[in-house]
Each structure stands twice: as structure tokens, then as C-alpha cells.
Scaffold this active site. Structure first.
Site, PDB file in Angstrom:
ATOM      1  CB  ILE A 170      -0.923   0.023   1.225  1.00  0.00           C
ATOM      2  CG1 ILE A 170      -1.683  -1.303   1.391  1.00  0.00           C
ATOM      3  CG2 ILE A 170      -1.867   1.214   1.169  1.00  0.00           C
ATOM      4  CD1 ILE A 170      -2.543  -1.698   0.206  1.00  0.00           C
ATOM      5  CD  GLU A 171       3.055   5.002  -4.145  1.00  0.00           C
ATOM      6  OE1 GLU A 171       3.613   6.053  -4.478  1.00  0.00           O
ATOM      7  OE2 GLU A 171       2.852   4.054  -4.946  1.00  0.00           O
TER       8      GLU A 171
END
Length: 122
Positions: A116-117
Site C-alpha cells: 500500500i502506497e
């Protein structure tokens, strides 16, 4: 022809655990749809969850997801919140290139090792 992404699907081991993480850590809203399936919604998009083998048209493996989410919070507030939630930041804040310009990003894994960014536009 294409205006935006409606939803993405992540393959997870435990759908309830995944939903709880996205609600707690990212402030998304839990929703239920089609035959009791679960998802999280934010803005006009959602993330659907499936367990390995649930969707025969999709050959994704658990933990193979990699998504970038844009935050309205300043990146230092995002970092502080992630730390408060006990999330290990793998990288960042770092400069990257988003769909429409330069972003500052932090990276972490969800409980199923999907990457997840969370980013903010500069």
C-alpha cells in the site's frame, strides 16, 4: 474512453481482518454487496476483497496487490497516524511520480502483504 477506476480487488486470507485493517488504518467505510461479499469504500471508489480461489477469472495471489492511494492529509500527518496504528513503514516519505504529477509517498504492507502506497500531491 475511460474516466476513472471504480474498484480494485485484493486477494486476502481473511476478509474480515482485511476490512478491519482498511477501516481502522485508512478510515475507509465497510460495505457489503452481492451475496454478502465485503468491500471498503472511499470517495467514489472501493476495494473488494476475495479469498484465494474465490474468483476463477482472476489469477491473483494473496499479497500480490500494489495500490497507490491519494490522501488529503499532509504526509507528516499520514506518517504519524500510521505509526499510531502500529503500521511499519517500509519506505518513505519519498518523492515519486503520480498520474498527474509529483507525489510524496509512504509504503507499507496490509496484513496480507499487499503493498500500500499512501501519497500526497506536492
Amino acid at each position: 474512453m475511460i474516466s476513472h477506476i471504480d474498484h480494485v480487488v485484493l486477494t486476502v486470507q481473511d476478509i474480515d481482518r482485511a476490512v478491519a485493517f482498511y477501516v481502522r488504518v485508512l478510515g475507509m467505510e465497510e460495505i457489503e454487496f452481492a451475496n454478502g461479499r465485503k468491500a471498503v469504500r472511499f470517495g467514489q471508489q472501493k476495494i473488494n476483497f476475495q479469498t484465494l480461489g474465490q474468483e476463477l477469472r482472476n489469477h491473483a495471489l494473496q499479497g500480490s496487490g500494489d495500490i497507490c492511494l491519494i490522501s488529503t492529509w499532509p504526509i507528516d500527518v499520514v506518517v504519524g497516524h500510521l505509526r499510531e496504528q502500529g503500521v511499519t513503514i517500509l519506505e518513505g516519505p519519498v518523492s515519486k511520480t503520480g498520474a498527474v504529477g509529483e507525489i510524496t509517498s509512504v509504503y507499507f504492507n496490509d496484513p496480507d502483504q499487499n503493498l500500500i502506497e499512501v501519497s500526497t500531491y506536492n
